[in-house]
Write an enzyme that holds these catalytic residues in place. Structure first.
Site, short mmCIF file in Angstrom:
data_model
loop_
_atom_site.label_atom_id
_atom_site.label_comp_id
_atom_site.label_asym_id
_atom_site.label_seq_id
_atom_site.Cartn_x
_atom_site.Cartn_y
_atom_site.Cartn_z
N HIS A 80 0.81 -1.22 0.00
CA HIS A 80 0.00 0.00 0.00
C HIS A 80 0.84 1.27 0.00
CE1 HIS A 80 -3.80 2.27 1.12
NE2 HIS A 80 -4.18 1.43 0.18
N HIS A 93 -7.89 -3.19 -10.11
CA HIS A 93 -8.19 -2.90 -8.71
C HIS A 93 -9.68 -2.64 -8.61
CE1 HIS A 93 -8.63 -0.26 -5.15
NE2 HIS A 93 -7.65 -0.97 -4.66
#
Length: 362
Positions: free
Chosen positions: A173, A273
């Site tokens: 992330h 995503h």
């Protein structure tokens, strides 16, 4: 919007974590550019929104995405065909999905490797053969040998629990600097992740490229990139071999297809995503089934018990694969009564801090 032959409708999902109000305001602002336009001129309307609205970053591109999705859905409904037929037709009969197990961790001990292993095992029991995990707690610093060992212990536990034939995706992330990301990648290589997502902050493609050159693990980027130009910089720099455009962030299906074409030119795979709801997931299934270089698509589930009630025909995912809807458009309508019964409430924004009081990346 209206097509030339009368009133029609289409559904899209504009979304950005913790910026819902901003995206909603941007959708209304875009109205000045597009009201009165022919809804069938999908690319023309996209250009109106992008060129006549000072371009902009993720907030603007997310707003464009929701409208663009709705226009594609509208056109497919008007023509009486599934949306994927307008995107060149399907190249596969079903779409492989992976489970983002972080939404399962509320039921398990997410502070221990065993908790991650249990959550991943549940996903496999539910039919998935690929899972994604965040091995670095948001409240802990990612630097130092201790952090690397803890992350490796999580991935090791998940690998042992799911076996060698299940694909494990690891997401940092963007929380690590390049040197630390390289140490994480080296520690994770024995567990053979399918790819390593956002090892560094997405602002620096050169930093991510350094990580990519240091490891045998494929590197993926794209969650926080919004246009083809952003992806082109990452691909040209050799920063990734997997791209992750988000249909609700990257200015919609129109831009998503251009990003996929760029990926194909660079021999990169596409792994969309998708942290959105059922409308976004349906759009992803339609778009993904037309891509020759698709890897797999993200699926978030079990975050709220009424998730699938939002649409009249939720995505059908069985055995880790999504079936292709056969009805016109995306194959479903939004149940507005369900939406009204669950109005938007802003989630508390994570505010992770280090033990010394300094802010950490979420």
């Amino acid at each position: 919007m209206q097509a030339d032959d009368g009133a029609l409708h289409g559904w899209g999902e504009a979304s950005l974590p913790f910026k819902t109000v901003s995206v909603e305001a941007e959708v209304h602002a875009l109205a000045d550019a597009i009201i009165g336009a022919d809804a069938f001129r999908t690319e023309h309307v996209w250009q109106l929104m992008y060129r006549h609205h000072s371009r902009g970053g993720l907030v603007t591109c997310s707003a464009i995405a929701g409208i663009d999705q709705a226009l594609w859905d509208l056109k497919a409904r008007a023509l009486g065909v599934p949306l994927y037929e307008l995107l060149g037709g399907r190249v596969r009969d079903r779409v492989r999905m992976y489970d983002h197990v972080q939404t399962l961790l509320r039921d398990f001990d997410w502070s221990s490797p065993a908790g991650f292993a249990e959550a991943a095992s549940r996903a496999i029991a539910d039919g998935f053969d690929a899972v994604k995990i965040y091995p670095i707690p948001s409240h802990a610093r990612p630097e130092g040998p201790g952090a690397v060992r803890r992350a490796a212990a999580v991935v090791a536990a998940v690998r042992e629990a799911v076996g060698a034939d299940v694909d494990v995706i690891v997401d940092l992330h963007g929380r690590t600097d390049p040197a630390t990301a390289i140490r994480h990648a080296q520690a994770l290589e024995p567990y053979e992740p399918l790819f390593l997502e956002e090892p560094c902050r997405p602002e620096s493609v050169e930093a991510i490229a350094r990580v990519a050159r240091s490891t045998s693990i494929p590197i993926a980027v794209g969650e926080r990139l919004s246009t083809r130009w952003d992806f082109a910089r990452a691909l040209d720099a050799g920063a990734c071999t997997v791209v992750q455009p988000d249909l609700s962030y990257c200015a919609g299906i129109s831009e998503f297809r251009r990003i996929a074409d760029l990926a194909e030119l660079h021999a990169a795979a596409v792994a969309p995503h998708n942290s959105g709801g059922p409308v976004a997931t349906l759009h992803n299934i339609h778009a993904a089934c037309t891509l020759p270089d698709l890897l797999l698509v993200e699926q978030v589930r079990l975050d709220v018990p009424w998730r699938d009630e939002v649409v009249t025909a939720p995505p059908q995912i069985c055995g880790g694969y999504a079936e292709l809807p056969a009805a016109p458009g995306i194959g479903a309508d939004v149940d507005e009564a369900v939406c009204r019964a669950h109005p938007h409430t802003q989630r508390p924004r994570p505010r992770p801090f280090s033990s010394d009081g300094s802010p950490l990346d979420e």
